[in-house]
Design a protein around this motif. Structure first.
Motif, mmCIF file in Angstrom:
data_model
loop_
_atom_site.group_PDB
_atom_site.id
_atom_site.type_symbol
_atom_site.label_atom_id
_atom_site.label_comp_id
_atom_site.label_asym_id
_atom_site.label_seq_id
_atom_site.Cartn_x
_atom_site.Cartn_y
_atom_site.Cartn_z
ATOM 1 N N VAL A 98 -10.992 -1.505 -0.917
ATOM 2 C CA VAL A 98 -12.335 -0.986 -0.678
ATOM 3 C C VAL A 98 -13.307 -2.159 -0.675
ATOM 4 O O VAL A 98 -13.426 -2.874 -1.664
ATOM 5 C CB VAL A 98 -12.756 0.041 -1.752
ATOM 6 C CG1 VAL A 98 -14.086 0.670 -1.372
ATOM 7 C CG2 VAL A 98 -11.688 1.111 -1.939
ATOM 8 N N ALA A 157 -19.241 1.633 1.010
ATOM 9 C CA ALA A 157 -17.865 1.316 0.624
ATOM 10 C C ALA A 157 -16.961 1.645 1.801
ATOM 11 O O ALA A 157 -16.907 2.793 2.247
ATOM 12 C CB ALA A 157 -17.456 2.130 -0.602
ATOM 13 N N TYR A 160 -13.160 1.701 3.289
ATOM 14 C CA TYR A 160 -11.741 1.732 2.929
ATOM 15 C C TYR A 160 -10.913 1.121 4.054
ATOM 16 O O TYR A 160 -11.105 1.466 5.223
ATOM 17 C CB TYR A 160 -11.281 3.177 2.728
ATOM 18 C CG TYR A 160 -11.897 3.846 1.522
ATOM 19 C CD1 TYR A 160 -11.210 3.909 0.318
ATOM 20 C CD2 TYR A 160 -13.153 4.423 1.594
ATOM 21 C CE1 TYR A 160 -11.767 4.530 -0.782
ATOM 22 C CE2 TYR A 160 -13.723 5.055 0.499
ATOM 23 C CZ TYR A 160 -13.021 5.098 -0.692
ATOM 24 O OH TYR A 160 -13.575 5.714 -1.779
#
Length: 82
Positions: free
Chosen positions: A61, A72, A74
C-alpha cells in the motif's frame, strides 16, 4: 474527471481516499473491500513529504497525505515468495 488508476500506478489493484476524520472520499478496486483498513492506514508513519509504504502478504500500500486528505493505493507487492 475520472482517473485511470492503472495508467497512473503500474500494478495498481485499488485505492482508498479519506480525510483526517476517517471518512472515505472514494474507493476503487479492492479499496472498496478494504474500507476497514483506514484506521490502520492512519497510523502508518509518513516521511517529511507525506509518503509511506505498508506491506502485508502480497499487497503493498503506497500512502500519500497532503493537508487533511490521504490517498492509499494498493498494488501487488514486488517481493516474490521464496
Amino acid at each position: 474527471m475520472s482517473l485511470n488508476l492503472a495508467e497512473m500506478v503500474p500494478n495498481a489493484i485499488g485505492m482508498i481516499a479519506f480525510d483526517d476524520a476517517g471518512q472515505i472520499i472514494e474507493a476503487v478496486g479492492i479499496g472498496k473491500e478494504r474500507k476497514e483498513d483506514v484506521l490502520q492506514l492512519q497510523q502508518v508513519e509518513l516521511d517529511q513529504d507525506g509518503f509511506g509504504i505498508l506491506e502485508h502478504d502480497n499487497v503493498q500500500v503506497l500512502i500519500y497525505k497532503r493537508e487533511d486528505k490521504t490517498l492509499a493505493v494498493y498494488t501487488h507487492s514486488s517481493k516474490s515468495d521464496e
